[in-house]
Design a protein around this motif. Structure first.
Motif, PDB file in Angstrom:
ATOM      1  N   ASP A 138     -14.673 -11.550  -3.472  1.00 26.92           N
ATOM      2  CA  ASP A 138     -14.214 -12.942  -3.464  1.00 26.92           C
ATOM      3  C   ASP A 138     -14.333 -13.562  -2.070  1.00 26.92           C
ATOM      4  O   ASP A 138     -13.877 -14.677  -1.834  1.00 26.92           O
ATOM      5  CB  ASP A 138     -12.757 -13.027  -3.933  1.00 26.92           C
ATOM      6  N   GLY A 139     -14.935 -12.813  -1.123  1.00 24.03           N
ATOM      7  CA  GLY A 139     -15.119 -13.335   0.229  1.00 24.03           C
ATOM      8  C   GLY A 139     -13.905 -13.176   1.121  1.00 24.03           C
ATOM      9  O   GLY A 139     -13.870 -13.723   2.226  1.00 24.03           O
ATOM     10  N   HIS A 140     -12.911 -12.383   0.683  1.00 26.92           N
ATOM     11  CA  HIS A 140     -11.779 -12.164   1.602  1.00 26.92           C
ATOM     12  C   HIS A 140     -12.133 -11.052   2.578  1.00 26.92           C
ATOM     13  O   HIS A 140     -12.899 -10.141   2.271  1.00 26.92           O
ATOM     14  CB  HIS A 140     -10.489 -11.853   0.837  1.00 26.92           C
ATOM     15  N   THR A 141     -11.560 -11.170   3.767  1.00 32.06           N
ATOM     16  CA  THR A 141     -11.644 -10.094   4.748  1.00 32.06           C
ATOM     17  C   THR A 141     -10.257  -9.975   5.368  1.00 32.06           C
ATOM     18  O   THR A 141      -9.493 -10.950   5.382  1.00 32.06           O
ATOM     19  CB  THR A 141     -12.733 -10.362   5.805  1.00 32.06           C
ATOM     20  N   ALA A 142      -9.918  -8.759   5.885  1.00 28.44           N
ATOM     21  CA  ALA A 142      -8.499  -8.490   6.194  1.00 28.44           C
ATOM     22  C   ALA A 142      -7.703  -8.967   4.972  1.00 28.44           C
ATOM     23  O   ALA A 142      -8.098  -8.707   3.850  1.00 28.44           O
ATOM     24  CB  ALA A 142      -8.100  -9.149   7.504  1.00 28.44           C
ATOM     25  N   SER A 143      -6.580  -9.700   5.146  1.00 33.75           N
ATOM     26  CA  SER A 143      -5.946 -10.324   3.970  1.00 33.75           C
ATOM     27  C   SER A 143      -6.075 -11.841   4.048  1.00 33.75           C
ATOM     28  O   SER A 143      -5.161 -12.586   3.705  1.00 33.75           O
ATOM     29  CB  SER A 143      -4.484  -9.877   3.814  1.00 33.75           C
ATOM     30  N   PRO A 146      -8.959 -16.277  -0.408  1.00 39.22           N
ATOM     31  CA  PRO A 146      -9.110 -17.662  -0.876  1.00 39.22           C
ATOM     32  C   PRO A 146      -7.790 -18.114  -1.517  1.00 39.22           C
ATOM     33  O   PRO A 146      -7.204 -17.362  -2.307  1.00 39.22           O
ATOM     34  CB  PRO A 146     -10.210 -17.558  -1.943  1.00 39.22           C
ATOM     35  N   GLY A 147      -7.318 -19.272  -1.144  1.00 40.99           N
ATOM     36  CA  GLY A 147      -6.074 -19.797  -1.729  1.00 40.99           C
ATOM     37  C   GLY A 147      -4.815 -19.152  -1.173  1.00 40.99           C
ATOM     38  O   GLY A 147      -3.715 -19.409  -1.688  1.00 40.99           O
ATOM     39  N   GLY A 148      -4.930 -18.361  -0.137  1.00 44.70           N
ATOM     40  CA  GLY A 148      -3.760 -17.688   0.437  1.00 44.70           C
ATOM     41  C   GLY A 148      -2.750 -18.687   1.000  1.00 44.70           C
ATOM     42  O   GLY A 148      -3.136 -19.718   1.564  1.00 44.70           O
ATOM     43  N   ASP A 149      -1.463 -18.361   0.853  1.00 44.06           N
ATOM     44  CA  ASP A 149      -0.432 -19.336   1.248  1.00 44.06           C
ATOM     45  C   ASP A 149      -0.353 -19.556   2.757  1.00 44.06           C
ATOM     46  O   ASP A 149       0.116 -20.591   3.207  1.00 44.06           O
ATOM     47  CB  ASP A 149       0.945 -18.952   0.664  1.00 44.06           C
ATOM     48  N   HIS A 150      -0.808 -18.585   3.551  1.00 42.33           N
ATOM     49  CA  HIS A 150      -0.821 -18.778   5.009  1.00 42.33           C
ATOM     50  C   HIS A 150      -2.244 -18.697   5.568  1.00 42.33           C
ATOM     51  O   HIS A 150      -2.438 -18.338   6.732  1.00 42.33           O
ATOM     52  CB  HIS A 150       0.070 -17.730   5.690  1.00 42.33           C
ATOM     53  N   LEU A 151      -3.217 -19.019   4.710  1.00 47.51           N
ATOM     54  CA  LEU A 151      -4.614 -18.849   5.134  1.00 47.51           C
ATOM     55  C   LEU A 151      -4.981 -19.734   6.327  1.00 47.51           C
ATOM     56  O   LEU A 151      -5.589 -19.256   7.292  1.00 47.51           O
ATOM     57  CB  LEU A 151      -5.564 -19.143   3.958  1.00 47.51           C
ATOM     58  N   ALA A 152      -4.598 -21.000   6.275  1.00 46.57           N
ATOM     59  CA  ALA A 152      -4.977 -21.911   7.369  1.00 46.57           C
ATOM     60  C   ALA A 152      -4.398 -21.426   8.695  1.00 46.57           C
ATOM     61  O   ALA A 152      -5.087 -21.419   9.728  1.00 46.57           O
ATOM     62  CB  ALA A 152      -4.496 -23.325   7.052  1.00 46.57           C
ATOM     63  N   ALA A 153      -3.151 -20.992   8.672  1.00 48.02           N
ATOM     64  CA  ALA A 153      -2.526 -20.503   9.918  1.00 48.02           C
ATOM     65  C   ALA A 153      -3.198 -19.215  10.389  1.00 48.02           C
ATOM     66  O   ALA A 153      -3.423 -19.021  11.592  1.00 48.02           O
ATOM     67  CB  ALA A 153      -1.033 -20.272   9.692  1.00 48.02           C
ATOM     68  N   ALA A 154      -3.538 -18.342   9.449  1.00 50.16           N
ATOM     69  CA  ALA A 154      -4.155 -17.067   9.828  1.00 50.16           C
ATOM     70  C   ALA A 154      -5.545 -17.267  10.427  1.00 50.16           C
ATOM     71  O   ALA A 154      -5.988 -16.479  11.267  1.00 50.16           O
ATOM     72  CB  ALA A 154      -4.239 -16.142   8.610  1.00 50.16           C
ATOM     73  N   LEU A 155      -6.240 -18.329   9.988  1.00 48.32           N
ATOM     74  CA  LEU A 155      -7.610 -18.573  10.468  1.00 48.32           C
ATOM     75  C   LEU A 155      -7.663 -19.534  11.647  1.00 48.32           C
ATOM     76  O   LEU A 155      -8.752 -19.811  12.162  1.00 48.32           O
ATOM     77  CB  LEU A 155      -8.472 -19.139   9.326  1.00 48.32           C
ATOM     78  N   ASP A 156      -6.525 -20.026  12.084  1.00 48.70           N
ATOM     79  CA  ASP A 156      -6.503 -21.003  13.184  1.00 48.70           C
ATOM     80  C   ASP A 156      -6.937 -20.324  14.492  1.00 48.70           C
ATOM     81  O   ASP A 156      -6.214 -19.453  15.008  1.00 48.70           O
ATOM     82  CB  ASP A 156      -5.074 -21.556  13.320  1.00 48.70           C
ATOM     83  N   PRO A 157      -8.081 -20.713  15.050  1.00 47.90           N
ATOM     84  CA  PRO A 157      -8.558 -20.047  16.261  1.00 47.90           C
ATOM     85  C   PRO A 157      -7.595 -20.221  17.439  1.00 47.90           C
ATOM     86  O   PRO A 157      -7.577 -19.409  18.358  1.00 47.90           O
ATOM     87  CB  PRO A 157      -9.893 -20.742  16.567  1.00 47.90           C
ATOM     88  N   LYS A 213     -18.450 -22.202   1.557  1.00 43.46           N
ATOM     89  CA  LYS A 213     -17.473 -22.817   2.457  1.00 43.46           C
ATOM     90  C   LYS A 213     -16.073 -22.225   2.290  1.00 43.46           C
ATOM     91  O   LYS A 213     -15.296 -22.131   3.225  1.00 43.46           O
ATOM     92  CB  LYS A 213     -17.421 -24.322   2.173  1.00 43.46           C
ATOM     93  N   ASN A 214     -15.766 -21.816   1.065  1.00 42.86           N
ATOM     94  CA  ASN A 214     -14.398 -21.338   0.801  1.00 42.86           C
ATOM     95  C   ASN A 214     -14.242 -19.828   0.881  1.00 42.86           C
ATOM     96  O   ASN A 214     -13.211 -19.297   0.491  1.00 42.86           O
ATOM     97  CB  ASN A 214     -13.925 -21.850  -0.562  1.00 42.86           C
ATOM     98  N   TYR A 215     -15.268 -19.132   1.357  1.00 41.46           N
ATOM     99  CA  TYR A 215     -15.121 -17.697   1.569  1.00 41.46           C
ATOM    100  C   TYR A 215     -14.482 -17.475   2.949  1.00 41.46           C
ATOM    101  O   TYR A 215     -15.104 -17.780   3.977  1.00 41.46           O
ATOM    102  CB  TYR A 215     -16.477 -16.983   1.537  1.00 41.46           C
ATOM    103  N   PRO A 216     -13.289 -16.903   2.993  1.00 39.19           N
ATOM    104  CA  PRO A 216     -12.627 -16.740   4.302  1.00 39.19           C
ATOM    105  C   PRO A 216     -13.427 -15.910   5.304  1.00 39.19           C
ATOM    106  O   PRO A 216     -13.276 -16.085   6.518  1.00 39.19           O
ATOM    107  CB  PRO A 216     -11.305 -16.077   3.921  1.00 39.19           C
ATOM    108  N   VAL A 217     -14.297 -15.005   4.811  1.00 39.72           N
ATOM    109  CA  VAL A 217     -15.080 -14.181   5.741  1.00 39.72           C
ATOM    110  C   VAL A 217     -15.941 -15.049   6.664  1.00 39.72           C
ATOM    111  O   VAL A 217     -16.376 -14.604   7.739  1.00 39.72           O
ATOM    112  CB  VAL A 217     -15.953 -13.169   4.950  1.00 39.72           C
ATOM    113  N   ARG A 218     -16.175 -16.274   6.237  1.00 36.25           N
ATOM    114  CA  ARG A 218     -16.940 -17.236   7.042  1.00 36.25           C
ATOM    115  C   ARG A 218     -16.400 -17.314   8.479  1.00 36.25           C
ATOM    116  O   ARG A 218     -17.151 -17.479   9.432  1.00 36.25           O
ATOM    117  CB  ARG A 218     -16.803 -18.593   6.355  1.00 36.25           C
ATOM    118  N   ALA A 219     -15.076 -17.178   8.604  1.00 32.45           N
ATOM    119  CA  ALA A 219     -14.442 -17.327   9.925  1.00 32.45           C
ATOM    120  C   ALA A 219     -14.851 -16.217  10.899  1.00 32.45           C
ATOM    121  O   ALA A 219     -14.836 -16.429  12.112  1.00 32.45           O
ATOM    122  CB  ALA A 219     -12.919 -17.351   9.774  1.00 32.45           C
ATOM    123  N   VAL A 220     -15.216 -15.050  10.391  1.00 34.00           N
ATOM    124  CA  VAL A 220     -15.665 -13.987  11.309  1.00 34.00           C
ATOM    125  C   VAL A 220     -17.177 -13.948  11.442  1.00 34.00           C
ATOM    126  O   VAL A 220     -17.710 -13.417  12.414  1.00 34.00           O
ATOM    127  CB  VAL A 220     -15.120 -12.588  10.915  1.00 34.00           C
TER     128      VAL A 220
END
Ligand SMILES: O=C1O[C@H](COP(=O)(O)O)[C@@H](O)[C@H](O)[C@H]1O
Length: 234
Positions: A138-143, A146-157, A213-220
């Motif tokens: 589903d494109g997740h990496t670490a935890s 997609p749709g995670g409740d703290h995803l934006a904060a976790a990905l904030d550079p 765009k919505n795959y969190p792994v994109r951030a790494v």
């Protein structure tokens, strides 16, 4: 210029051997240079062979600290526990002498255990020497789900949190995860993946396709902080 190199193998045993040798060399270099080494690893199913290989590498494991990039909030007796995987596959053989810093604290929820987990990670020297990520289909990496409740904060550079709780529809149990700035604060970053679906997903991410765009792994994958080496097998 791309920040990503891909190492493709014809079989997963060769992948595990190659990554174990590479990571072991970097842990030896770290110990030679600074007297100690820190490695953060993923759970799930993919790293099992890599862990078994790495556990047999000859190096001064007593100077190595191992932690997790994320954890399912279950006791380490649970088959879903990433700590259990590390304890039964990596903390074996020569690597039995290493120090393990788990994220699960025994508190009833990740939120209740957050301060303790944060203190454990804050106590580790930075930058880490090695981070080994995995990825779900589903494109997740670490935890970073997609749709995670703290995803934006976790990905904030620019975020200052080191660890965050995470719940998401596809995550199963509640989670705890190191944040993106912590994972990218490393001398070496790896993404260990297998199967055609994950290969194709990563290709879409690298091409910047709209559907990726919505795959969190994109951030790494699409960052310029640290080079990423992808280790792939069929
Ligand atoms: O839930 C998790 O899944 C990912 C990927 O696991 P895999 O079974 O597809 O290899 C893993 O990287 C992460 O650490 C874990 O918590």
């Amino acid at each position: 210029m791309s920040n990503v190199t891909t190492h493709s193998f014809t079989n997963c045993n060769a992948q595990a051997v190659a990554l174990a040798e590479r990571v072991a060399a970097q842990l030896r270099e770290a110990i030679a240079a600074r007297g100690h080494a820190v490695i953060a690893v993923s759970g799930g199913s993919t790293p099992r062979d890599f862990f078994a290989r790495l556990s047999r590498e000859a190096l001064d494991w007593a100077q190595v600290t191992i932690t997790l990039v994320d954890e399912r909030w279950v006791p380490d007796t649970d088959t879903r526990s990433n700590a259990k995987l590390v304890e039964t596959t990596l903390l074996q053989n020569a690597a039995r002498a290493a120090r393990f810093v788990p994220l699960y604290t025994g508190a009833p929820t990740p939120e209740a255990g957050l301060a303790e987990a944060d203190a454990r990670i804050a106590a580790l020297p930075v930058p880490f020497d090695v981070v080994v990520l995995g990825m779900g289909e589903d494109g997740h990496t670490a935890s970073f789900f997609p749709g995670g409740d703290h995803l934006a904060a976790a990905l904030d550079p620019q975020g200052t949190a080191k660890v965050l709780p995470m719940q998401a529809p596809g995550a199963g149990e509640p989670r705890i995860t190191l944040t993106l700035p912590v994972l990218l604060d490393t001398r070496a970053l790896y993404l260990l993946v297998s199967g055609e679906k994950k290969r194709d997903l990563l290709a879409d991410v690298r091409l910047g396709l709209a559907e990726a765009k919505n795959y969190p792994v994109r951030a790494v994958v699409r960052q310029d902080r640290v080079p990423l080496a992808v280790y792939w097998c069929p």
